[in-house]
Design a protein around this motif. Structure first.
Motif, PDB file in Angstrom:
ATOM      1  N   HIS A  34      -7.500   4.666   4.579  1.00 24.01           N
ATOM      2  CA  HIS A  34      -6.950   4.591   5.777  1.00 24.01           C
ATOM      3  C   HIS A  34      -5.792   5.906   5.661  1.00 24.01           C
ATOM      4  O   HIS A  34      -6.421   6.468   7.357  1.00 24.01           O
ATOM      5  CB  HIS A  34      -5.340   3.954   5.938  1.00 24.01           C
ATOM      6  N   VAL A  76       7.205  -3.618   3.578  1.00 21.70           N
ATOM      7  CA  VAL A  76       7.476  -1.894   4.200  1.00 21.70           C
ATOM      8  C   VAL A  76       8.391  -1.271   4.646  1.00 21.70           C
ATOM      9  O   VAL A  76       8.932  -2.226   5.096  1.00 21.70           O
ATOM     10  CB  VAL A  76       5.529  -2.311   4.584  1.00 21.70           C
ATOM     11  N   MET A  78      -6.278  -3.049   7.426  1.00 16.89           N
ATOM     12  CA  MET A  78      -4.491  -3.738   6.779  1.00 16.89           C
ATOM     13  C   MET A  78      -4.386  -5.060   7.533  1.00 16.89           C
ATOM     14  O   MET A  78      -3.812  -5.495   5.219  1.00 16.89           O
ATOM     15  CB  MET A  78      -3.199  -2.898   7.619  1.00 16.89           C
ATOM     16  N   TYR A 132      -7.210   0.419  12.382  1.00 16.43           N
ATOM     17  CA  TYR A 132      -6.295   0.783  10.935  1.00 16.43           C
ATOM     18  C   TYR A 132      -5.569  -0.751  11.140  1.00 16.43           C
ATOM     19  O   TYR A 132      -5.714  -1.130   9.841  1.00 16.43           O
ATOM     20  CB  TYR A 132      -5.438   1.980  11.632  1.00 16.43           C
ATOM     21  N   ARG A 147       1.785   5.235   0.381  1.00 21.03           N
ATOM     22  CA  ARG A 147       0.639   6.528   1.117  1.00 21.03           C
ATOM     23  C   ARG A 147       1.204   7.322  -0.324  1.00 21.03           C
ATOM     24  O   ARG A 147       1.733   7.427  -0.386  1.00 21.03           O
ATOM     25  CB  ARG A 147       0.927   6.991   2.614  1.00 21.03           C
ATOM     26  N   ASP A 179      -6.423  -5.755   3.675  1.00 20.40           N
ATOM     27  CA  ASP A 179      -6.050  -5.325   2.454  1.00 20.40           C
ATOM     28  C   ASP A 179      -4.547  -6.449   2.063  1.00 20.40           C
ATOM     29  O   ASP A 179      -4.411  -6.058   0.669  1.00 20.40           O
ATOM     30  CB  ASP A 179      -4.896  -4.163   2.528  1.00 20.40           C
ATOM     31  N   GLY A 210       0.488  -1.519  -0.151  1.00 16.61           N
ATOM     32  CA  GLY A 210      -0.168  -0.292  -0.052  1.00 16.61           C
ATOM     33  C   GLY A 210       1.032   0.913   0.258  1.00 16.61           C
ATOM     34  O   GLY A 210       1.348   1.229   0.780  1.00 16.61           O
ATOM     35  N   GLN A 269       5.859  -0.566  10.108  1.00 22.79           N
ATOM     36  CA  GLN A 269       4.701  -1.304   9.750  1.00 22.79           C
ATOM     37  C   GLN A 269       4.712  -2.665   9.873  1.00 22.79           C
ATOM     38  O   GLN A 269       4.098  -3.951   9.702  1.00 22.79           O
ATOM     39  CB  GLN A 269       4.085  -1.202   8.107  1.00 22.79           C
TER      40      GLN A 269
END
Ligand code: TRP
Length: 337
Positions: A48, A148, A134, A130, A10, A137, A8, A152
């Motif tokens: 998110h 990540v 995740m 959150y 940002r 996801d 993912g 994370q």
């Protein structure tokens, strides 16, 4: 069945050269290296994003960030899937189901949650929840590899725990992502790169630092960026050596040069080690950064929005198919179907 690499990204209103070279470029390299043999899912976790007030508007930030990936050389093929989380409803639906298996205690222990909620009078539930979103996801796509940042890793371990517990209770449903120690091996060294602040090289280069000369933004005029390199802090030892601890300024410049010229760091180090004229190194890095930004900004300007939108639409069709199938399996496992 191909295995899946998923991450993912940002999307921010702007990126520093440090974010770009330290995180985005390594991800592009990883994707280019593996996308012949793996599915590579690169998605925008926009649900998110709204845990806090958003700076800029999400759709245009999304398009801009995805253009960064393309301009950085992401080689598209049918195994690369780019999509927005908010366009794949299965993410939120699986999140709810997983919520019913996760405990308050384990979420309370998450460092990111503790940091974000510390000292606040009121904290929204999204911040708390959150990591479960995740997990959804990741688990919807049976992703084994999830590149990540270190911040994370705890969420990744939580994802494994949630999946393991679910499988034990409801039967084999989810593929577990590999342990973080194996994720690190898979990602390889490049991911550890931290470009430093130009004026205070003990610190990481950050968008939020006030001093303009501390950071180079991807949108900086190339000439201006070159000047920033020329005014970077070095040291008074007077001899070039790659040593991030004792000579972080000069080492940072060599690292930047290697990345913008796409050369092995070792080559840059051998070229400069032992030299005594810091000004020569600075002039070389400044010139290379300038060329790099000129070329990058040029490529960026030539990618039409429509190209990104087409990619997103194709990716979202794929994602809805894969995630929808997994969600139906989960609904069956827990007794909803
Ligand atoms: N939490 C990640 C970050 O802050 C972004 C993210 C959301 C993510 N969902 C993900 C990353 C799933 C990997 C897999 O960077």
């Amino acid at each position: 069945m191909k295995e899946t690499i998923l991450t993912g990204i940002r999307v921010n209103s702007e990126l520093t050269l440090g974010n770009f070279l330290g995180a985005l470029v390594p991800m592009v390299r990883l994707a280019n290296k593996y996308s012949k043999d793996y599915n590579v899912n690169i998605f925008v976790p926009d649900l998110h994003t709204i845990i806090s007030d958003v700076d800029g508007d999400i759709p245009s930030n999304t398009i801009r960030s995805l253009k960064y990936y393309l301009a950085a050389g992401l080689e598209l093929n049918e195994n690369i899937h780019i999509y927005r989380q908010s366009r794949v409803p299965a993410h939120s639906e699986l999140c709810w189901i997983l919520d019913c298996t996760a405990s308050m205690g384990e979420l309370n222990r998450m460092t990111q949650y503790k940091e974000k909620s510390e000292g606040k009078e009121s904290v929204n539930v999204g911040i708390f929840n959150y990591p479960v979103l995740m997990a959804a996801d990741i688990l919807l796509y049976s992703a084994k590899y999830v590149p990540v940042g270190e911040d994370q890793f705890q969420h990744l371990e939580l994802t494994r725990n949630i999946a393991m517990r679910f499988n034990n209770k409801f039967g084999e449903t989810f593929v577990l992502p590999v342990k973080t120690s194996d994720q690190v091996k898979f990602m390889n060294v490049e991911n550890g790169i931290r470009i430093r602040d130009l004026l205070n090289p003990e610190k990481k280069m950050s968008k939020s630092t006030a001093a303009e000369n501390s950071k180079i933004m991807l949108s900086d005029a190339p000439e201006r960026a070159a000047k920033k390199i020329m005014s970077a802090t070095t040291d008074s030892l007077g001899k070039i050596k790659f040593d991030m601890f004792n000579q972080p300024g000069i080492s940072n410049l060599m690292q930047i040069d290697a990345l913008v010229t796409d050369s092995p760091l070792q080559d840059v180090i051998s070229t400069w080690s032992g030299e005594t004229h810091y000004g020569d190194l600075k002039a070389k890095v400044a010139a290379d950064v300038k060329v790099f930004l000129e070329e990058f900004q040029n490529r960026l300007a030539n990618i039409p929005d429509e190209e990104v939108l087409r990619l997103l639409e194709a990716g979202e069709t794929y994602a809805n198919e894969v995630a929808g199938r997994k969600l139906a399996e989960v609904q069956k496992a827990v007794g909803l179907r």
